[in-house]
Design an enzyme around this catalytic site. Structure first.
Site, PDB file in Angstrom:
ATOM      1  N   ALA A  19      -6.891 -14.110   0.527  1.00 37.38           N
ATOM      2  CA  ALA A  19      -6.687 -15.073  -0.237  1.00 37.38           C
ATOM      3  C   ALA A  19      -6.692 -16.413   0.807  1.00 37.38           C
ATOM      4  O   ALA A  19      -6.241 -17.623   0.303  1.00 37.38           O
ATOM      5  CB  ALA A  19      -5.349 -15.093  -1.131  1.00 37.38           C
ATOM      6  N   GLY A  20      -7.018 -16.247   2.027  1.00 33.69           N
ATOM      7  CA  GLY A  20      -6.604 -17.365   2.759  1.00 33.69           C
ATOM      8  C   GLY A  20      -5.477 -17.898   3.205  1.00 33.69           C
ATOM      9  O   GLY A  20      -5.550 -19.150   3.105  1.00 33.69           O
ATOM     10  N   LEU A  21      -4.386 -17.091   2.884  1.00 36.93           N
ATOM     11  CA  LEU A  21      -3.059 -17.720   3.029  1.00 36.93           C
ATOM     12  C   LEU A  21      -2.428 -18.152   4.483  1.00 36.93           C
ATOM     13  O   LEU A  21      -1.491 -18.819   4.323  1.00 36.93           O
ATOM     14  CB  LEU A  21      -2.341 -16.829   2.532  1.00 36.93           C
ATOM     15  CG  LEU A  21      -2.539 -15.959   0.846  1.00 36.93           C
ATOM     16  CD1 LEU A  21      -1.598 -14.992   0.661  1.00 36.93           C
ATOM     17  CD2 LEU A  21      -2.514 -17.420  -0.106  1.00 36.93           C
ATOM     18  N   SER A  22      -3.266 -17.759   5.477  1.00 35.59           N
ATOM     19  CA  SER A  22      -2.466 -17.937   6.751  1.00 35.59           C
ATOM     20  C   SER A  22      -3.054 -19.036   7.729  1.00 35.59           C
ATOM     21  O   SER A  22      -3.982 -18.400   8.517  1.00 35.59           O
ATOM     22  CB  SER A  22      -2.544 -16.426   7.714  1.00 35.59           C
ATOM     23  OG  SER A  22      -1.335 -15.819   7.040  1.00 35.59           O
ATOM     24  N   GLY A  24      -4.055 -21.014  10.735  1.00 37.02           N
ATOM     25  CA  GLY A  24      -3.927 -20.570  12.033  1.00 37.02           C
ATOM     26  C   GLY A  24      -4.047 -19.252  12.387  1.00 37.02           C
ATOM     27  O   GLY A  24      -4.210 -18.973  13.566  1.00 37.02           O
ATOM     28  N   GLU A 174       8.999 -13.753  13.361  1.00 36.08           N
ATOM     29  CA  GLU A 174       8.025 -12.860  12.958  1.00 36.08           C
ATOM     30  C   GLU A 174       8.205 -11.494  13.313  1.00 36.08           C
ATOM     31  O   GLU A 174       7.229 -10.774  13.606  1.00 36.08           O
ATOM     32  CB  GLU A 174       6.774 -13.555  13.556  1.00 36.08           C
ATOM     33  CG  GLU A 174       6.561 -15.086  13.019  1.00 36.08           C
ATOM     34  CD  GLU A 174       5.948 -15.038  11.581  1.00 36.08           C
ATOM     35  OE1 GLU A 174       4.984 -14.277  11.197  1.00 36.08           O
ATOM     36  OE2 GLU A 174       6.292 -16.046  10.891  1.00 36.08           O
ATOM     37  N   HIS A 250       0.331 -14.832  16.898  1.00 40.20           N
ATOM     38  CA  HIS A 250       1.350 -14.180  17.257  1.00 40.20           C
ATOM     39  C   HIS A 250       1.062 -13.481  18.857  1.00 40.20           C
ATOM     40  O   HIS A 250       0.031 -13.270  19.327  1.00 40.20           O
ATOM     41  CB  HIS A 250       1.489 -12.750  16.560  1.00 40.20           C
ATOM     42  CG  HIS A 250       1.987 -12.933  15.093  1.00 40.20           C
ATOM     43  ND1 HIS A 250       1.655 -12.186  13.789  1.00 40.20           N
ATOM     44  CD2 HIS A 250       2.893 -13.490  14.635  1.00 40.20           C
ATOM     45  CE1 HIS A 250       2.357 -12.645  12.941  1.00 40.20           C
ATOM     46  NE2 HIS A 250       2.983 -13.416  13.241  1.00 40.20           N
ATOM     47  N   CYS A 368      -0.889  -4.536  14.664  1.00 40.54           N
ATOM     48  CA  CYS A 368      -0.051  -5.173  13.379  1.00 40.54           C
ATOM     49  C   CYS A 368       0.662  -4.396  12.268  1.00 40.54           C
ATOM     50  O   CYS A 368       1.383  -4.448  11.830  1.00 40.54           O
ATOM     51  CB  CYS A 368      -1.017  -6.091  12.829  1.00 40.54           C
ATOM     52  SG  CYS A 368      -1.665  -7.514  13.604  1.00 40.54           S
TER      53      CYS A 368
END
Ligand code: SUG
Length: 444
Positions: A19-22, A24, A174, A250, A368
Site C-alpha cells: 500500500a506504499g505506506l512507509s 522513507g 522502532e 532503520h 526484519c
C-alpha cells in the site's frame, strides 16, 4: 546447556499487501499498489524460519495481529456492521482502510526491544513493545504486540514486560531494528548498542533532510532505564543522517551484529571511528569490526539488496553464518563482496540465501522478520512451547497457510468483508494450534 539466542519470527498475516505506506522506505514506495501474494509471503517466511531451526538454532514464531483492524476503524468513527464499517472506510477514507489493514506486524524486529537477563540489574528478560509512532499503520501495533509477547513469555519470575513509550514523536521507538546486543557468550554481561536517528530534545542537532528519523535518542535512553541496564555496558551512536535520506530507515538496513561481531557499512554511523573505538573499549577490545567500504558496496546497492538486513547467527561449531535475502545474489557488486566475505578473516564463514521477496518488496528482509531473545536454559523452558518451531508445528502451519491464505491481494480487496471473515477464521484456528488463549478478544 548454556544460554543461547532464539529468533522469534513474525508469521505473515492474511492481509499482506503493498500500500506504499512507509515514506522513507524505498521498497514500500516503489511497490505501492502492486499485487501481493499473502500465501507465498507466509510460506517464504515460514520456510526461512524452518531452515534456521534445521541449522540447530532455537526458532520461535509470533502470531500475526488481526487485520483489517475494525476496532481502530470504529475508534475513528466508522460504525455499523463489519461490512458497513469496511465499506464506509473504503468510500470515505481509503487511506485509513489501507493503514488499518497492513500486515506490518510481520516485521517483528520492530515488535519490541529485548534485553537479556544477564544485562539487567534484576536478572530478568525485559521486553518493551515499540510504539512505532512514525507511521500510522504501525502505530496501532503495540497494544496487541504486548498481549502476544505476554502470552508467549508468561512467567513473571523470568520475564518483565513494560508498556510501550508515550505515543509522541519525542519518544519515537522502532524496537530491536535499532538495537544490537554484543557479547562474548550469550549468557554473559553484554554491551547494548542503541542507534538513534535524531535527538528530540535538541532541534539543531544533525538530522536527515528528506526522510524521517524514526528512532530518537530519548526513546533509546528510556528503554535502557526501563531494562535496568548498566551505563558502563550501554552505548548510543547516531545513525548517519545522510544514509537515512538514501533509504536507510532503520539501523538494521545498514548494520547487523552478533556476539562479538559487528558487520556494518562505512557510512552507517555519525562520527563512526571515534564511536566505534568507544564501543570497542566497552567490549574489552574483543569486537570484530567488519566494515564494508563504499567502494565495495554503494549505499544504493546495500539498500536495494538488503546486504545488512541479514541475520548473523552462531552455528553449533561456533562459526557464524550470514542469512541473506536472495536479492543479494542478484546484485553483482553485493554478490561479489559476499563471495569474498568468508575469506576476510572474521568469524563469518558462510552465507546462506533465502527467497523472502514478498516481504522484501515492502522493505523487510530476513532480519526484519525476526525478534531476537537471548535466553538461559531455565528461561527457554518457561517459554510457551507451542511458539517454538518444531517439525510438527511447521507442518501444521504450512497446512494452515494453504487452507486460509489467498494467493492474490490488491487494495480493492481490503474492503471485502469476506477477507476479514477469512482472517478471523484463520486466527481462530491459529489460536488453537499455538494455544494462544484469548489474545484476539481485544481486536474483535
Ligand atoms: O516499517 N514496511 C515496514 C518494513 C519494516 C522493516 N523492518 C526493519 N527494517 N526492521 C516499515 O517501513 C510497508 C507497508 C506498505 O507499504 O504496505 C511497511 O510497513
Amino acid at each position: 546447556m548454556t544460554a543461547l539466542e532464539a529468533n522469534f519470527d513474525g508469521l505473515v498475516g492474511p492481509t499482506h499487501n503493498y500500500a506504499g505506506l512507509s515514506f522513507g522506505n524505498v521498497a514500500s514506495q516503489n511497490n505501492a499498489a502492486a499485487v501481493s501474494n499473502p500465501k507465498a509471503a507466509a510460506l517464504q517466511g515460514l520456510q526461512k524460519a524452518k531452515a534456521l531451526a534445521d541449522l540447530g538454532l532455537v526458532q520461535g514464531m509470533l502470531p500475526p495481529q488481526l487485520r483489517p483492524d475494525l476496532a481502530s476503524l470504529r475508534r475513528v468513527g466508522f460504525a455499523g456492521t463489519d461490512a458497513k464499517v469496511l465499506h464506509e472506510a473504503a468510500s470515505h477514507a481509503p487511506q485509513l482502510l489501507n493503514s488499518f489493514s497492513s500486515a506490518s506486524c510481520m516485521w517483528t524486529a520492530n515488535a519490541a526491544t529485548v534485553s537479556p537477563s544477564s544485562d539487567s540489574a534484576n536478572g530478568k528478560v525485559h521486553f518493551t513493545p515499540a510504539n512505532l509512532v512514525d507511521k500510522l499503520h504501525r502505530s496501532i501495533e503495540p497494544g496487541q504486540t504486548a498481549r502476544i509477547l505476554q502470552a508467549i513469555f508468561k512467567d513473571p519470575a523470568h520475564f518483565q514486560h513494560h508498556m510501550h513509550l508515550p505515543e509522541h514523536p519525542y519518544f519515537g521507538d522502532e524496537g530491536a531494528a535499532n538495537h544490537t546486543r554484543l557479547c562474548h557468550q550469550y549468557g554473559q554481561q553484554g554491551v547494548e548498542l542503541f542507534v538513534y536517528g535524531r535527538k528530540a530534545s535538541q532541534a539543531n542537532s544533525p538530522a536527515p533532510k528528506h526522510f524521517p528519523a524514526r528512532q530518537t535518542l530519548e526513546a533509546s535512553e528510556a528503554i535502557a532505564r526501563l531494562h535496568q541496564l548498566d551505563d558502563r555496558y550501554v552505548h548510543y551512536i547516531q545513525q548517519n543522517p545522510d544514509v537515512i535520506d538514501q533509504g536507510v530507515f532503520h539501523n538494521d538496513v545498514i548494520a547487523v551484529g552478533n556476539q562479538n561481531v559487528l558487520f556494518y557499512h562505512q557510512q552507517a554511523f555519525l562520527n563512526s571511528a571515534s564511536e566505534l573505538a568507544l564501543l570497542q573499549q566497552k567490549m574489552q577490545g574483543d569486537l570484530h569490526l567488519v566494515e564494508v567500504s563504499t567502494e565495495d558496496v554503494s549505499i544504493d546497492a546495500a539498500v536495494r539488496s538488503y546486504l545488512f538486513n541479514t541475520q548473523l547467527v552462531t552455528l553449533g561449531d561456533g562459526s557464524m553464518a550470514l542469512i541473506a535475502p536472495s536479492d543479494c545474489q542478484e546484485n553483482p557488486q553485493v554478490y561479489q563482496y559476499l563471495q569474498s566475505l568468508p575469506e576476510r578473516g572474521s568469524p563469518i564463514k558462510q552465507v546462506k540465501y533465502f527467497d523472502v521477496k514478498q516481504s522484501m518488496q515492502n522493505g523487510g528482509g530476513p532480519a526484519c522478520l525476526r525478534l531476537r531473545v537471548a535466553l538461559t536454559p531455565a528461561e527457554l523452558a518457561a517459554v510457551n512451547p507451542q511458539a517454538l518451531l518444531t517439525d510438527d508445528l511447521y507442518q501444521q502451519l504450512t497446512q494452515w497457510i494453504h487452507k486460509h491464505y489467498r494467493d492474490r491481494l490488491c487494495a480493492t480487496d481490503l474492503a471485502d468483508v469476506t477477507l476479514y471473515q477469512e482472517s478471523c477464521a484463520a486466527l481462530d484456528e491459529l489460536t488453537q494450534i499455538m494455544r494462544l488463549g484469548s489474545i484476539y478478544a481485544f481486536q474483535r
